[in-house]
Structure formats: structure tokens, C-alpha cells
Design an enzyme around this catalytic site. Structure first.
Site, PDB file in Angstrom:
ATOM      1  CG  LEU A   4      -1.850  -1.226   1.314  1.00 44.27           C
ATOM      2  CD1 LEU A   4      -2.609  -1.215   2.626  1.00 44.27           C
ATOM      3  CD2 LEU A   4      -2.799  -1.269   0.134  1.00 44.27           C
ATOM      4  CG  ASN A  21       0.092  -8.005   5.838  1.00 44.98           C
ATOM      5  OD1 ASN A  21      -0.638  -8.431   4.953  1.00 44.98           O
ATOM      6  ND2 ASN A  21       1.387  -8.244   5.870  1.00 44.98           N
ATOM      7  CG  HIS A  23       4.826 -11.270   6.616  1.00 47.10           C
ATOM      8  ND1 HIS A  23       4.868 -11.190   5.246  1.00 47.10           N
ATOM      9  CD2 HIS A  23       6.086 -11.531   7.025  1.00 47.10           C
ATOM     10  CE1 HIS A  23       6.117 -11.385   4.842  1.00 47.10           C
ATOM     11  NE2 HIS A  23       6.863 -11.596   5.906  1.00 47.10           N
ATOM     12  CG  ASP A  63       5.704  -7.919   5.449  1.00 43.51           C
ATOM     13  OD1 ASP A  63       4.471  -7.772   5.579  1.00 43.51           O
ATOM     14  OD2 ASP A  63       6.202  -8.465   4.451  1.00 43.51           O
ATOM     15  CD  GLU A  92      -0.599 -17.883   6.264  1.00 46.26           C
ATOM     16  OE1 GLU A  92       0.281 -17.115   5.828  1.00 46.26           O
ATOM     17  OE2 GLU A  92      -1.315 -18.596   5.525  1.00 46.26           O
TER      18      GLU A  92
END
Length: 109
Positions: A4, A21, A23, A63, A92
Site C-alpha cells: 500500500l 496484515n 505475514h 512487514d 495463519e
């Protein structure tokens, strides 16, 4: 996978709208793309003994935002990259739910 732009992020940060996010690596390790493959290779090479995932706040540095959730798994020598990827994806699935709940709880305050 998108990065972004600051022009997009700055107004959101000023309005205090958080972006998170997922990661597939631990904080400070394997930032950017292909993190799963890079962490697997490092494990097989013996340069790391664990990998994992993090849910973090999005900032302009890719990140590197503050981690909300961190989950780790041990390296298994001679494990295939496909098996490593499956274990990462399993982490995740739970981590993204926990990270989302954590952010929503902070927004209620």
C-alpha cells in the site's frame, strides 16, 4: 500481495483507522514476498530453527508494523516445502481470527 502506497496509508493513519496484515514469517525475518519459501530454505540450511506467522499493523515499511499476534513452529529437517507451507497456513487460519478480534476489541474502547 499488495504494497500500500503512503498516499493511501497516510489518511487512514491520520483518521486512526487500523489496517492489519497477515505475514507468513516471524517479526524481523523474511519481510516481503516469498517468505514461506525463504524461511523453509533457511530452515533446511540450518540458519533458523523456527518459522511462523504474524499479524501486524500495516505501516509504510513493508512487514515491519507492530505485531499483534505471533505464532511459531519448529523447523523439521528434510521436510518438503509443501509440508512447511501447509503448517504455516494452518497457523495463519487461527492467527488471523485472533488478530482481528484483538483489533476489534481495541476499537471498542
Amino acid at each position: 500481495m499488495l504494497i500500500l502506497a503512503e498516499d493511501f496509508l497516510n489518511p487512514l493513519q491520520e483518521a486512526k483507522i487500523p489496517i492489519i496484515n497477515l505475514h507468513p514469517s516471524l517479526p524481523g525475518a523474511f519481510e516481503g514476498t516469498h517468505a514461506i519459501e525463504r524461511s523453509w530454505q533457511a530452515g533446511q540450511d540450518g540458519t533458523v530453527d523456527k518459522g511462523g506467522v504474524m499479524i501486524h499493523y500495516v505501516i509504510k515499511e513493508v512487514d515491519r508494523g507492530e505485531p499483534l499476534i505471533v505464532r511459531a513452529i519448529p523447523v523439521i529437517k528434510s521436510e518438503s516445502v509443501e509440508d512447511w507451507e501447509k503448517r504455516i497456513h494452518d497457523l495463519e487460519h487461527d492467527a488471523i481470527v485472533d488478530g482481528t478480534v484483538k483489533v476489534l476489541e481495541t476499537l471498542k474502547k
